[in-house]
Design an enzyme around this catalytic site. Structure first.
Site, PDB file in Angstrom:
ATOM      1  N   HIS A 161       0.842  -1.191   0.000  1.00 32.43           N
ATOM      2  CA  HIS A 161       0.000   0.000   0.000  1.00 32.43           C
ATOM      3  C   HIS A 161       0.883   1.249   0.000  1.00 32.43           C
ATOM      4  O   HIS A 161       1.197   1.800   1.060  1.00 32.43           O
ATOM      5  CB  HIS A 161      -0.897   0.017   1.247  1.00 32.43           C
ATOM      6  CG  HIS A 161      -1.790  -1.163   1.377  1.00 32.43           C
ATOM      7  ND1 HIS A 161      -1.333  -2.421   1.725  1.00 32.43           N
ATOM      8  CD2 HIS A 161      -3.132  -1.287   1.211  1.00 32.43           C
ATOM      9  CE1 HIS A 161      -2.356  -3.269   1.770  1.00 32.43           C
ATOM     10  NE2 HIS A 161      -3.453  -2.611   1.455  1.00 32.43           N
ATOM     11  N   HIS A 166      -3.800   3.070  -3.248  1.00 29.60           N
ATOM     12  CA  HIS A 166      -4.029   2.596  -1.881  1.00 29.60           C
ATOM     13  C   HIS A 166      -3.483   1.184  -1.687  1.00 29.60           C
ATOM     14  O   HIS A 166      -2.794   0.920  -0.712  1.00 29.60           O
ATOM     15  CB  HIS A 166      -5.519   2.622  -1.542  1.00 29.60           C
ATOM     16  CG  HIS A 166      -5.830   2.017  -0.201  1.00 29.60           C
ATOM     17  ND1 HIS A 166      -5.789   2.739   0.971  1.00 29.60           N
ATOM     18  CD2 HIS A 166      -6.155   0.743   0.162  1.00 29.60           C
ATOM     19  CE1 HIS A 166      -6.077   1.940   1.989  1.00 29.60           C
ATOM     20  NE2 HIS A 166      -6.312   0.727   1.525  1.00 29.60           N
ATOM     21  N   GLU A 200     -17.627  -2.830  24.874  1.00 29.16           N
ATOM     22  CA  GLU A 200     -16.885  -4.082  25.003  1.00 29.16           C
ATOM     23  C   GLU A 200     -15.681  -4.165  24.058  1.00 29.16           C
ATOM     24  O   GLU A 200     -14.589  -4.590  24.484  1.00 29.16           O
ATOM     25  CB  GLU A 200     -17.813  -5.282  24.748  1.00 29.16           C
ATOM     26  CG  GLU A 200     -18.922  -5.453  25.782  1.00 29.16           C
ATOM     27  CD  GLU A 200     -20.182  -4.674  25.434  1.00 29.16           C
ATOM     28  OE1 GLU A 200     -21.186  -4.833  26.155  1.00 29.16           O
ATOM     29  OE2 GLU A 200     -20.162  -3.896  24.454  1.00 29.16           O
ATOM     30  N   HIS A 244     -29.375 -13.019  25.750  1.00 30.18           N
ATOM     31  CA  HIS A 244     -28.330 -12.960  26.771  1.00 30.18           C
ATOM     32  C   HIS A 244     -27.799 -14.342  27.152  1.00 30.18           C
ATOM     33  O   HIS A 244     -26.949 -14.449  28.042  1.00 30.18           O
ATOM     34  CB  HIS A 244     -28.861 -12.267  28.028  1.00 30.18           C
ATOM     35  CG  HIS A 244     -28.947 -10.774  27.899  1.00 30.18           C
ATOM     36  ND1 HIS A 244     -29.629 -10.156  26.873  1.00 30.18           N
ATOM     37  CD2 HIS A 244     -28.404  -9.776  28.652  1.00 30.18           C
ATOM     38  CE1 HIS A 244     -29.526  -8.844  27.017  1.00 30.18           C
ATOM     39  NE2 HIS A 244     -28.791  -8.580  28.082  1.00 30.18           N
TER      40      HIS A 244
END
Length: 655
Positions: free
Chosen positions: A27, A257, A404, A466
């Site tokens: 790149h 890129h 998280e 859950h």
């Protein structure tokens, strides 16, 4: 200075083009657009020891835009950390210059980056670790900056903004992020995918934001100095740049890129930059100018060592804390609490009691919960240790909020920084949010501790959203990750000891919400040290067993109760860690699971597939291969057959 800086930047760009072209992979575009900033940072501002890439008080530089790796490798070559042969072997097997930077391979690389956004989030962990240790050790022992170079793609990943929010809240004034805003990504201009005003966003997240022309060297220098002077906020420098800056005909092209430049483009670009046609050209005057400040850097590192040595000799509290900061994890001395046999204790509660017991004994233990402190049993730790930054930088609880993924990546950054024992906690079902950072823990050899409570359908009334079903088995697929699902409070303490003494592997602790009987070490003596080998014989029978029952976690007690329903000779094996058991010698594995004993059954409140590895394709597995439901845990246990009677029935029907 300006002319030599221009020449150095041109040389760096030449190395980028040549390295990518020789590999025919890489790149170049983003690396060239970031080259002005990175070269000035490394050659004029970055504190490091030219003779020791791991010097503890060095500034940390994290290349979050890991695809720009040839930029970093070029600068590390000028630092003297890697050779020209390493540059020439870019992206080749066994080289020190892989496609994306890898911390365990290359001197001077601070973090393994590639998955966008995570390097940015890890930099927040680096800066948090520095702020915490500086507050406790003193500025004379630790005080450095954390720099991170990010791309458009990094800031499009939501993890970056989650981590940035915490960095702003924590007022991490020694964190300086550079955003190379070249407005190009792999698929084309960023305007096709993003309309974010990053200045407004980051100011709203309590950052200092400075916008510069990313190719104007005076503006870059002024911005870095302004970032260093701002002690109450992290700093984002937005560098407005041009993709593949300096290219003869392809400036601004998204094709640069992820594709090497063609030979004619490289030749024309080198001519434009004032470079000779020679490949991998580093002239003596550029190298001499770059290295001119090395003696001063060496003197600074030596003076730091003198200060630390003097402080160790005369400051006993400092020496004691320094010993904790520098002691290898396997040498930790930890006294774990005992538990009363027969009591019903959820393993998450056992973890909480263990945490309370070692909080003072392990002063470098830091961590927290993703807004689940009471459920994760970290509330006492938070109360005793205070919230980091909010209650002072010496506070040890990290209030991550409902973040998280940033939590997991920040822990990686703290572990990479060194000197601390980081942990993070949430519900097991939310481990999916953490997963790629957990993978990066394993890939980087980071012994981070992940504490996952509420580990099965026994969560009950909160329902299937859950209730983790596939999560334990899924996490076991990650190489070098230690799975720890303890059967009771005693195994929980041993599993924690295993995790905290790991030198390089991360650990996941899977803990119950529901109470489990505390097994008596007098009746089951192997329970104390058996988990260290992953699986062990918990209950033995006379002679060769007719049947072997294998279980983990909450199902170990179920297996013991099931064994009592048979008049045959039954061996019960507890397997808290499949990873640790699989790593044992064949002789041990055969001693626990004799090949001649083919009548085997396993139980775990999760997916069944893994367990056929241990019971055989014709073995019996009691598990769960469907989602749960909203109901009390005991009701679900009966509905799903997690009873001794049903387990025994399944075994009798087979054997």
């Amino acid at each position: 200075m300006t002319n030599m800086t221009d020449k150095t930047v041109a040389v760096v760009k030449g190395l980028i083009m040549d390295g990518v072209a020789k590999a025919n992979s890489g790149h170049p575009g983003g690396a060239m657009s970031s080259a002005d900033y990175a070269t000035i940072l490394f050659s004029e501002f970055l504190d490091f020891n030219p003779d020791d890439a791991s010097w503890f008080n060095r500034d940390r530089f994290i290349l979050s835009a890991g695809h720009e790796s040839m930029l970093l490798y070029s600068l590390l070559h000028l630092n003297g950390f890697i050779s020209m042969d390493d540059i020439k072997n870019f992206r080749q097997l066994g080289s020190l210059t892989p496609g994306h930077p890898e911390v365990h391979l290359t001197p001077g690389v601070e973090a393994t980056t590639g998955p966008l956004g995570q390097g940015f989030a890890m930099s927040v962990g680096f800066a948090a670790a520095e702020a915490h240790l500086r507050a406790r050790l003193g500025e004379d022992a630790l005080s450095h900056y954390t720099y991170v170079l990010s791309s458009d793609g990094d800031l499009q990943e939501p993890i970056a903004l989650g981590a940035a929010s915490l960095a702003g809240l924590w007022k991490l004034g020694k964190l300086i992020a550079y955003y190379d805003s070249n407005k190009i990504q792999l698929a084309g201009p960023t305007c096709k995918a993003d309309c974010t005003d990053h200045k407004k966003v980051f100011e709203g997240l309590c950052w200092q934001v400075i916008e510069v022309d990313g190719h104007n060297h005076d503006e870059i220098r002024a911005a870095i100095r302004a970032g260093q002077m701002e002690t109450g906020k992290p700093t984002l420098i937005i560098g407005h740049t041009v993709m593949a800056k300096g290219c003869a005909t392809m400036e601004g092209s998204h094709k640069t890129h992820g594709e090497p430049l063609k030979a004619d483009e490289i030749a024309a670009t080198k001519k434009k930059l004032g470079l000779p046609a020679t490949d991998f050209h580093v002239p003596a005057d550029v190298l001499a100018a770059y290295c001119a400040r090395f003696d001063g850097l060496r003197a600074k590192a030596a003076a730091w060592q003198t200060r630390v040595d003097a402080k160790l000799a005369k400051d006993a509290p400092f020496a004691a804390l320094w010993a904790h900061v520098t002691t290898p994890r396997p040498e930790l001395a930890i006294d774990w609490p005992s538990f009363t046999p027969g009591e019903s204790v959820a393993t998450r509660q056992a973890w909480g009691k263990c945490l309370d017991a070692v909080t003072n004994a392990l002063p470098t233990l830091v961590g927290g919960s993703a807004d689940l402190d009471p459920s994760n049993q970290t509330m006492n730790f938070r109360t005793l240790c205070g919230d980091f930054a909010v209650d002072g930088y010496a506070a040890r609880n990290l209030a991550f909020g409902v973040r998280e993924f940033p939590m997991a990546a920040i822990m990686n950054g703290m572990q990479l920084h060194g000197g601390l024992l980081p942990f993070g906690a949430t519900f097991l079902t939310f481990s999916d949010y953490c997963r790629n950072a957990i993978r990066m823990s394993a890939l980087q050899d980071l012994p981070v501790l992940y504490v996952f409570t509420h580990d099965s359908f026994w969560v009950g009334e909160d329902g299937p959203t859950h209730q983790p079903i596939e999560h334990v088995s899924s996490l076991r697929l990650i190489p070098d990750l230690i799975d720890l699902r303890p059967a009771d409070a005693n195994e929980t303490a041993t599993c924690l000891d295993i995790a905290l003494k790991q030198p390089r592997h991360p650990s996941c602790l899977f803990l119950t919400r529901q109470g489990l009987p505390v097994l008596d070490p007098a009746e089951y003596p192997a329970i104390i040290d058996g988990p260290r080998r992953g699986a062990y014989v918990l209950k033995e029978c006379d002679g060769t067993p007719d049947l072997i029952l294998i279980a983990s976690g909450s199902e170990v007690s179920l297996a013991l109760a099931t064994a009592r329903l048979f008049k045959r000779k039954v061996r019960v094996v507890s397997m808290p860690s499949a990873k640790l058991f699989d790593d044992q010698p064949e002789s041990y594995k055969h001693a626990v699971l004799p090949p001649a004993v083919t009548a085997r059954a396993a139980a775990e409140a999760g997916r069944t597939g893994l367990w056929y590895k241990y019971v055989g394709l014709d073995g019996v597995v009691l598990g769960l291969d469907h989602f749960g439901a909203s109901a009390p845990g005991k009701v679900l246990s009966d509905r799903y057959g997690f009873t001794p009677e049903n387990f025994a029935r399944m075994i009798r029907e087979k054997y």
